[in-house]
Design a protein around this motif. Structure first.
Motif, mmCIF file in Angstrom:
data_model
loop_
_atom_site.group_PDB
_atom_site.id
_atom_site.type_symbol
_atom_site.label_atom_id
_atom_site.label_comp_id
_atom_site.label_asym_id
_atom_site.label_seq_id
_atom_site.Cartn_x
_atom_site.Cartn_y
_atom_site.Cartn_z
ATOM 1 N N ASN A 350 0.400 5.587 -8.380
ATOM 2 C CA ASN A 350 0.328 6.883 -9.172
ATOM 3 C C ASN A 350 0.674 8.109 -8.039
ATOM 4 O O ASN A 350 1.255 9.144 -8.720
ATOM 5 N N THR A 351 0.506 8.107 -6.769
ATOM 6 C CA THR A 351 0.559 9.232 -5.888
ATOM 7 C C THR A 351 2.122 9.230 -5.715
ATOM 8 O O THR A 351 2.707 10.398 -5.501
ATOM 9 N N PHE A 352 2.724 8.282 -5.365
ATOM 10 C CA PHE A 352 3.949 8.421 -4.645
ATOM 11 C C PHE A 352 5.115 7.981 -5.601
ATOM 12 O O PHE A 352 6.222 8.385 -5.445
ATOM 13 N N PHE A 353 4.737 7.258 -6.781
ATOM 14 C CA PHE A 353 5.886 6.907 -7.951
ATOM 15 C C PHE A 353 5.540 7.342 -9.083
ATOM 16 O O PHE A 353 6.343 6.929 -10.113
ATOM 17 N N ASN A 354 4.542 8.080 -9.422
ATOM 18 C CA ASN A 354 4.196 8.679 -10.529
ATOM 19 C C ASN A 354 4.040 7.550 -11.624
ATOM 20 O O ASN A 354 4.615 8.015 -12.635
ATOM 21 N N SER A 355 3.343 6.447 -11.435
ATOM 22 C CA SER A 355 3.423 5.391 -12.351
ATOM 23 C C SER A 355 2.603 5.568 -13.586
ATOM 24 O O SER A 355 2.742 4.790 -14.417
#
Length: 426
Positions: A350-355
């Motif tokens: 969620n933080t680095f790949f905005n999943s």
């Protein structure tokens, strides 16, 4: 001829009736034992942990005191016999002459309780399993007619104990099949279904709540690749846990003076608990805390390092707890590792790949996946974790990820802490 046939029929009927009665008794006694141990452990673990958080000196005092008491109890009360965990059950079911002695009920009950409440980084599940298996073993020896049902009645005790702890009769029966018996007979079905029914009836009457009160709304198809990644990582973590347990038990077995084991084990455990209090006991209190805050925890470097530290240290402190004389197994540590692994993976995505993945889903799936890989019992893990949350929304992704984690682990290292024997070359 007719008289002979009638005698055989009557004998079968009497044997069936006795099997039903003894299964009811095993189910009730095993479930009652499991519930009492669970409640006592929860109460005193919370009490002692609270004391330690207020005054951290207790993180040093509790482990050495707990392990010392367990050692003296084994020396002077429990015949100087080491508790071998589930391997004791295997030794009994694989041999006609070896049985689980009745003192194993009190031994595992008391030692399991003392280990966890004084900070030992393991759980009461294996203690409950062996104690409840002993109930089945003792019952089996009381009547000559039950001699042929040794494995079935031991499994009935195990299944009832697991049902009482996790609130899932299906998980209880599957654990007995996947881990203990590996075969199903007519007597197995009768005795185990009756035992888990009694156990489930008891926890229903007592209105036992699920261990983790969580709300799961849905899961998304787009998360499947990430679930697969979680399954692979869970398999790797379970191998690390298994290897740690085997390695530290081997190293500690080379120490001839037992109190040196206690001092060394307590020192490592105390330092770890002082740095990471989340490692105290079963660790369920930490899982409950993060379950309630998953949507409010932004991933920072400090938090990421904390999660990584927990994942690295938990297998080590669990192994040292067991190697230095503590009573327990890999159930609770697997659930702990899986929860924090799932949260770490979801937070990174969620933080680095905005999943946009749902962290709580990853935590629950991670718990099942690491347990599945650690004990090589995917179906037990599925129903056990679903029973812990009383929610089957994630059943399909849990099924897939548990199979992936198990076969990942088995490919890397084919043994569990239950199946490995020292005679097997590494």
């Amino acid at each position: 001829m007719n008289n002979t046939a009638q005698i055989k029929k009557n004998y079968k009927l009497i044997k069936f009736q006795k099997l039903v009665i003894v299964s009811i008794l095993i189910g009730f006694l095993s479930a009652f034992l499991g519930l009492v141990l669970k409640k006592a452990t929860e109460h005193y673990e919370e009490l002692f942990f609270h004391k330690a958080t207020i005054n951290p000196i207790f993180f040093i005092i509790f482990p050495v005191f707990g392990l010392s008491i367990i050692y003296f109890l084994r020396q002077y009360l429990f015949k100087r016999k080491e508790n071998k965990g589930i391997k004791e059950i295997f030794e009994s079911t694989n041999s006609k002459s070896k049985n689980l002695p009745s003192y194993k009920i009190s031994s595992h009950f008391i030692n399991g309780l003392l280990t966890v409440v004084f900070g030992g980084s393991t759980g009461i599940e294996v203690s409950t399993v062996v104690a409840s298996a002993t109930i089945g073993s003792v019952a089996q020896r009381k009547e000559n007619v039950f001699r042929q049902y040794k494995t079935e009645l031991i499994c009935a005790g195990v299944a009832a104990g697991v049902t009482a702890l996790f609130g899932s009769p299906i998980a209880g029966i599957l654990f007995a099949i996947e881990v203990i018996s590996r075969k199903v007979t007519r007597a197995f079905v009768i005795s185990n279904v009756i035992a888990v029914s009694i156990a489930f009836g008891l926890i229903t009457i007592l209105k036992e709540e699920p261990l983790f009160a969580v709300t799961i709304t849905t899961w998304h198809i787009k998360a499947i690749p990430y679930f697969i990644l979680l399954g692979i990582l869970a398999g790797l973590n379970s191998v690390y846990l298994t290897r740690c347990v085997l390695f530290f038990k081997l190293q500690f077995s080379k120490i001839n003076t037992h109190y040196y084991k206690i001092l060394l084990g307590s020192a490592v455990l105390s330092i770890s608990l002082y740095i990471f209090p989340q490692l105290y006991g079963e660790g369920y209190h930490s899982i409950k805390t993060i379950f309630g805050n998953t949507s409010q925890i932004p991933l920072t470097i400090t938090l990421a390092l904390t999660f990584i530290g927990l994942l690295v240290l938990k297998p080590i402190v669990t192994s040292i707890t067991l190697a230095s004389g503590g009573d327990g197994g890999v159930f609770a540590p697997s659930l702990f590792i899986g929860a924090f692994l799932g949260l770490l993976v979801a937070s990174v995505l969620n933080t680095f790949f905005n999943s946009g993945v749902i962290p709580i889903n990853f935590m629950i799936i991670g718990m099942a996946a690491v347990l599945s890989a650690s004990i090589h019992a995917p179906f037990t893990a599925i129903f056990l974790v679903c029973g812990l949350t009383n929610d089957y929304t994630l059943f399909l992704p849990i099924l897939v990820v548990c199979l992936i984690s198990k076969y990942t682990a088995k490919t890397i290292y084919p043994f569990t802490v239950y199946s490995f024997t020292p005679s097997i070359l590494k």
